[in-house]
Design a protein around this motif. Structure first.
Motif: not given
Length: 311
Positions: A134, A153, A157-159, A162-163
């Motif tokens: 990732t 994101a 498939e992250k917020s 978070a990215v």
């Protein structure tokens, strides 16, 4: 993905406008998608497979619901590459000797884009190997292709929050390990020319003079061809190894010629007209700081013709 392979993938396009539009969009962004997949995987063969999988999914998409074809295609490619990257990690654990990225014969325009050439260099691809899947995806999409955090994101498939954290962590990780500074084409070519002059004349001292004191030699035979199994470090050791190798090439009647590999000067050894070894170089401050000798035959197929890369 080369043109012939792309034709195989998209050759099933029929006469309906939807399929033709899908094909047009895919082909228009093909070089970009290949570059994304290659930078994430370090393997041209696996990048081609990812593009085939991307096409299969893209061909089934309702284009009327897609606002940005490029972003959507990058998202599919990233997700497919992430899945494959995790599989590759398991394969590399059982690889014989050092694992090196698959070298690409590249066109002059790749070298002209300094940031692109740096991002696909053998040295940088090895640094990217030290990231988690990732982290690698986020770093490549943000730092190389300048995608926005929202786009990334969706791809990983992250917020977005978070990215941002992942990007910051990956950037610091790479900064601590990446080769020092960028090198101009002129500097790199000058170092290669000096190396070739010393090699042609058998001038060992001249060879040592162009090597950095802490130069590193890595070899990749994949358990199929003979290669050094561990890194060789230091000008004296590497100088003797390279001098012996050049002597063997001359004695065997093989050829040694310069080439552009992954956007940087390199050497290609051919035996009876077939590529036997690709010797990529890393240069800093006018001296050669790294050699990457790829001999695994499975990794030499993209040395037969130029591969187009783009950002």
């Amino acid at each position: 993905m080369d043109g012939e392979r792309t034709q195989d993938v998209t050759g099933t396009a029929g006469g309906d406008g939807r399929t033709d539009a899908a094909t047009e969009a895919f082909v228009a962004h093909r070089n970009l998608l290949f570059t994304v997949a290659y930078e994430m995987l370090g393997s041209a063969a696996d990048a081609e497979d990812v593009l085939q999988e991307t096409w299969l999914r893209w061909a089934g998409v309702d284009l009327g619901t897609v606002r940005d074809h490029r972003a959507y295609l990058v998202r599919i490619t990233t997700r497919q590459a992430l899945t494959r990257l995790r599989t590759l990690g398991r394969r590399k654990e059982s690889y014989v000797g050092e694992w090196l990225p698959e070298p690409l014969l590249t066109a002059p325009d790749v070298a002209e884009d300094v940031e692109l050439a740096d991002s696909v260099s053998m040295a940088m691809l090895l640094v990217l190997e030290t990231l988690t899947p990732t982290e690698r995806a986020v770093f490549v999409l943000r730092e190389v292709f300048d995608l926005g955090y929202d786009e990334i994101a969706e791809a990983v498939e992250k917020s977005p929050a978070a990215v941002r954290q992942i990007a910051h962590r990956a950037r610091n990780h790479v900064a601590a390990r990446r080769p020092r500074g960028t090198v101009s084409r002129t500097q790199a070519q000058s170092a290669l020319d000096a190396f070739l002059r010393a090699a042609d004349t058998g001038d060992l001292q001249g060879l040592l003079d162009v090597l950095a004191p802490d130069v590193v030699f890595l070899g990749d035979g994949g358990g199929v061809r003979q290669a050094v199994l561990k890194p060789i470090v230091g000008a004296a050791k590497v100088g003797r190894l390279v001098a012996a190798g050049i002597g063997n090439i001359a004695a065997s009647g093989w050829s040694l010629a310069p080439a552009q590999v992954n956007g940087h000067p390199a050497l290609v050894v051919k035996a009876d007209g077939e590529v036997d070894t690709v010797l990529a170089l890393r240069v800093a401050d006018g001296l050669i700081t790294g050699f990457y000798a790829v001999r695994n035959p499975a990794k030499l197929t993209h040395m037969l013709k130029e591969t187009a890369l783009s950002r």
